[in-house]
Motif scaffolding. Sequence first.
Motif, PDB file in Angstrom:
ATOM      1  N   ALA A  56       0.829  -1.197   0.000  1.00  0.00           N
ATOM      2  CA  ALA A  56       0.000   0.000   0.000  1.00  0.00           C
ATOM      3  C   ALA A  56       0.867   1.252   0.000  1.00  0.00           C
ATOM      4  O   ALA A  56       1.904   1.321   0.655  1.00  0.00           O
ATOM      5  CB  ALA A  56      -0.921  -0.001   1.210  1.00  0.00           C
ATOM      6  N   LYS A  57       0.421   2.257  -0.763  1.00  0.00           N
ATOM      7  CA  LYS A  57       1.139   3.526  -0.844  1.00  0.00           C
ATOM      8  C   LYS A  57       0.289   4.644  -0.267  1.00  0.00           C
ATOM      9  O   LYS A  57      -0.939   4.531  -0.158  1.00  0.00           O
ATOM     10  CB  LYS A  57       1.468   3.848  -2.302  1.00  0.00           C
ATOM     11  CG  LYS A  57       2.441   2.887  -2.955  1.00  0.00           C
ATOM     12  CD  LYS A  57       2.731   3.310  -4.386  1.00  0.00           C
ATOM     13  CE  LYS A  57       3.737   2.374  -5.046  1.00  0.00           C
ATOM     14  NZ  LYS A  57       4.034   2.775  -6.434  1.00  0.00           N
ATOM     15  N   LYS A  58       0.957   5.712   0.093  1.00  0.00           N
ATOM     16  CA  LYS A  58       0.269   6.931   0.497  1.00  0.00           C
ATOM     17  C   LYS A  58       0.271   7.869  -0.699  1.00  0.00           C
ATOM     18  O   LYS A  58       1.339   8.263  -1.182  1.00  0.00           O
ATOM     19  CB  LYS A  58       0.971   7.571   1.688  1.00  0.00           C
ATOM     20  CG  LYS A  58       0.209   8.735   2.299  1.00  0.00           C
ATOM     21  CD  LYS A  58       0.882   9.207   3.580  1.00  0.00           C
ATOM     22  CE  LYS A  58       0.073  10.308   4.264  1.00  0.00           C
ATOM     23  NZ  LYS A  58       0.725  10.750   5.526  1.00  0.00           N
ATOM     24  N   VAL A  59      -0.915   8.198  -1.193  1.00  0.00           N
ATOM     25  CA  VAL A  59      -1.046   8.956  -2.438  1.00  0.00           C
ATOM     26  C   VAL A  59      -1.834  10.229  -2.177  1.00  0.00           C
ATOM     27  O   VAL A  59      -2.918  10.188  -1.572  1.00  0.00           O
ATOM     28  CB  VAL A  59      -1.748   8.130  -3.532  1.00  0.00           C
ATOM     29  CG1 VAL A  59      -1.818   8.922  -4.834  1.00  0.00           C
ATOM     30  CG2 VAL A  59      -1.033   6.800  -3.749  1.00  0.00           C
ATOM     31  N   SER A  60      -1.324  11.343  -2.623  1.00  0.00           N
ATOM     32  CA  SER A  60      -2.091  12.594  -2.581  1.00  0.00           C
ATOM     33  C   SER A  60      -2.618  12.899  -3.976  1.00  0.00           C
ATOM     34  O   SER A  60      -1.898  12.724  -4.966  1.00  0.00           O
ATOM     35  CB  SER A  60      -1.224  13.752  -2.077  1.00  0.00           C
ATOM     36  OG  SER A  60      -0.276  14.126  -3.049  1.00  0.00           O
ATOM     37  N   ILE A  61      -3.859  13.316  -4.028  1.00  0.00           N
ATOM     38  CA  ILE A  61      -4.491  13.714  -5.291  1.00  0.00           C
ATOM     39  C   ILE A  61      -4.899  15.164  -5.152  1.00  0.00           C
ATOM     40  O   ILE A  61      -5.606  15.530  -4.204  1.00  0.00           O
ATOM     41  CB  ILE A  61      -5.700  12.823  -5.609  1.00  0.00           C
ATOM     42  CG1 ILE A  61      -5.243  11.362  -5.756  1.00  0.00           C
ATOM     43  CG2 ILE A  61      -6.409  13.298  -6.878  1.00  0.00           C
ATOM     44  CD1 ILE A  61      -6.372  10.369  -5.917  1.00  0.00           C
ATOM     45  N   VAL A  62      -4.452  15.990  -6.072  1.00  0.00           N
ATOM     46  CA  VAL A  62      -4.738  17.422  -6.009  1.00  0.00           C
ATOM     47  C   VAL A  62      -5.784  17.745  -7.061  1.00  0.00           C
ATOM     48  O   VAL A  62      -5.531  17.614  -8.266  1.00  0.00           O
ATOM     49  CB  VAL A  62      -3.452  18.243  -6.246  1.00  0.00           C
ATOM     50  CG1 VAL A  62      -3.739  19.733  -6.031  1.00  0.00           C
ATOM     51  CG2 VAL A  62      -2.336  17.776  -5.329  1.00  0.00           C
ATOM     52  N   GLY A  63      -6.966  18.126  -6.619  1.00  0.00           N
ATOM     53  CA  GLY A  63      -8.070  18.431  -7.525  1.00  0.00           C
ATOM     54  C   GLY A  63      -9.192  17.423  -7.380  1.00  0.00           C
ATOM     55  O   GLY A  63      -9.010  16.234  -7.629  1.00  0.00           O
ATOM     56  N   ALA A  64     -10.378  17.893  -6.983  1.00  0.00           N
ATOM     57  CA  ALA A  64     -11.530  17.019  -6.775  1.00  0.00           C
ATOM     58  C   ALA A  64     -12.546  17.145  -7.898  1.00  0.00           C
ATOM     59  O   ALA A  64     -13.755  17.098  -7.667  1.00  0.00           O
ATOM     60  CB  ALA A  64     -12.198  17.305  -5.427  1.00  0.00           C
ATOM     61  N   GLY A  65     -12.042  17.322  -9.142  1.00  0.00           N
ATOM     62  CA  GLY A  65     -12.904  17.165 -10.302  1.00  0.00           C
ATOM     63  C   GLY A  65     -13.102  15.681 -10.564  1.00  0.00           C
ATOM     64  O   GLY A  65     -12.655  14.826  -9.790  1.00  0.00           O
ATOM     65  N   MET A  66     -13.760  15.348 -11.670  1.00  0.00           N
ATOM     66  CA  MET A  66     -14.041  13.940 -11.928  1.00  0.00           C
ATOM     67  C   MET A  66     -12.776  13.116 -12.121  1.00  0.00           C
ATOM     68  O   MET A  66     -12.742  11.932 -11.787  1.00  0.00           O
ATOM     69  CB  MET A  66     -14.962  13.801 -13.143  1.00  0.00           C
ATOM     70  CG  MET A  66     -16.418  14.149 -12.847  1.00  0.00           C
ATOM     71  SD  MET A  66     -17.137  13.196 -11.489  1.00  0.00           S
ATOM     72  CE  MET A  66     -17.039  11.520 -12.131  1.00  0.00           C
ATOM     73  N   ALA A  67     -11.700  13.717 -12.622  1.00  0.00           N
ATOM     74  CA  ALA A  67     -10.436  12.979 -12.764  1.00  0.00           C
ATOM     75  C   ALA A  67      -9.890  12.597 -11.394  1.00  0.00           C
ATOM     76  O   ALA A  67      -9.543  11.438 -11.136  1.00  0.00           O
ATOM     77  CB  ALA A  67      -9.417  13.800 -13.539  1.00  0.00           C
ATOM     78  N   GLY A  68      -9.784  13.572 -10.498  1.00  0.00           N
ATOM     79  CA  GLY A  68      -9.262  13.301  -9.167  1.00  0.00           C
ATOM     80  C   GLY A  68     -10.148  12.369  -8.372  1.00  0.00           C
ATOM     81  O   GLY A  68      -9.666  11.483  -7.655  1.00  0.00           O
ATOM     82  N   LEU A  69     -11.463  12.559  -8.471  1.00  0.00           N
ATOM     83  CA  LEU A  69     -12.399  11.704  -7.738  1.00  0.00           C
ATOM     84  C   LEU A  69     -12.314  10.259  -8.212  1.00  0.00           C
ATOM     85  O   LEU A  69     -12.341   9.319  -7.409  1.00  0.00           O
ATOM     86  CB  LEU A  69     -13.827  12.230  -7.914  1.00  0.00           C
ATOM     87  CG  LEU A  69     -14.131  13.589  -7.268  1.00  0.00           C
ATOM     88  CD1 LEU A  69     -15.483  14.107  -7.763  1.00  0.00           C
ATOM     89  CD2 LEU A  69     -14.123  13.492  -5.750  1.00  0.00           C
ATOM     90  N   THR A  70     -12.217  10.077  -9.538  1.00  0.00           N
ATOM     91  CA  THR A  70     -12.128   8.715 -10.083  1.00  0.00           C
ATOM     92  C   THR A  70     -10.826   8.047  -9.666  1.00  0.00           C
ATOM     93  O   THR A  70     -10.813   6.879  -9.254  1.00  0.00           O
ATOM     94  CB  THR A  70     -12.235   8.745 -11.616  1.00  0.00           C
ATOM     95  OG1 THR A  70     -13.462   9.387 -12.000  1.00  0.00           O
ATOM     96  CG2 THR A  70     -12.200   7.345 -12.193  1.00  0.00           C
TER      97      THR A  70
END
Length: 506
Positions: free
Chosen positions: A2-16
Amino acid sequence: MAKKVSIVGAGMAGLTAASHLAQQGHEVILFDRARYPGGAAGYYRYKNIVYPTGATISFGLESDGPLRRVLQSVGIVLEPQSVEQTMDVVLEDRTIHVYGERMAWRSELRRVFPERTDAVLCFWDHLALIADIVYRISKSRASLPLRRIVDLGSLPAQILRDPLAFTKLFREQTWTVLDALRKYGLEDYAPFVRFLNAQLLDAAQVDVSLAAWLPASVALDIYRFGIYAVQGELGGLAQTVYDHLLQRGVTIKSLTTIVRVEQEHSQGAWRLLTSKNETFSVDAIINATGQPIPGGPEKSFFSKPTAQEPAWGAVRLDVTVLSSWLDNLDLPINHRKQPFAWQIANDAAIGDLVADPHGAVYVTSHPECYQLEMDGTSTQQVISISMHTPTDLWMTLPVDEYQAKKEAVRQAIIARVERFLPGFEKAIITQRLGTPKTYYRYLQKSVVGGTPLTVRASLKQPIGARTKAKGYYIAGDAVFPGPGTLSASLSGYFAARAIDPQVVRW
């Protein structure tokens, strides 16, 4: 592992991307500068009214559609409502009703383009054939550029099943839509070209002379694969995915901007610094904002605008109108329950004013659910109106010139809508106008719509999820497969798969 991942941006790309990585057991932290999710497919609230900021209908939600499958594979079940007609394209001398059912669409083409019916039908048969093949590729989970075996998805199996179809794609891979029009002698058929341009500027960010034939065929014919409305429109869809992430224990940091990222060492670990003076260390980052993050490696990925690939911004007029005005328009749908849109092609005057001669005034009525009155007896509805405009037309104007241009555009938009939808001006209750400067103030970017679907950007030199920096990935409408909610969602899936090739195969 398991990795720790940050996603920047909660548009449909980030949410998916977040939903697929969380499904695999990775620790996900999702950042977004906005209060509400969805990005370009989101919404904002003002004085107890919800204003959608993006598209109103969705594609890819048929039973085997790629958007439905990419969401269902992580446990997100939707109940979309099929819609037969949800748009009219309005030209100076004719109105085209955009139907989802293929035979109804062929009949409409016959009715509205009588001067060259046979050529138009032959063109569209060709386009539909190409669209079907390209749409099948989108269902194969193949992503460009091809850098790993996993990027092929199930494409090799599809090619083996139907090699002749893919041979045809290869022959036409460098075509523009204009090349296809020339094949059928339609390049000088002004009303048909005008119709295509209005559709393409909205879906592909370029006109027929620049739009890549292969992806543009899907953009033009995707209505025939199914038109769907979801509760709350696409902002509601984003909220559904957002709620799913909360249930899965994903950490979500709203109203938080990433001000800088730093690579901690060559093995790929990253540090993020936020606008709230917080620091996060992660194994991987997905930038799903559509713009570079200071300290990140992706600046070279977001190409500077050119005459071939312009940087479009938007002028947007949000109004509330009397519901009774919409009642009198004799729409083909129940406007109190479903959205409806008009693409009113620009005339020379308004085209010159916003520097977009080929585009349209995009008018959308939204269901009554956006009027949040406490007694539940709404007498007004939200109408959103938008137009393409180059960002550099607005960003450097002195204050006085900016305000004067803003007012001139507001009056021109209202006059244009009034001409084809009489009674609109008198029906207006409230109105708010935004420009590329407004987008920049709230989103820190003035460009909307994603990367134009030119041959270069979509096929010859597509931007994929991976960057040269280990542990840093990108997603969104500036990345393959391009503009639109369906494409943005697929790009999020591809970014998640680049991090973990074991993400669910839908």
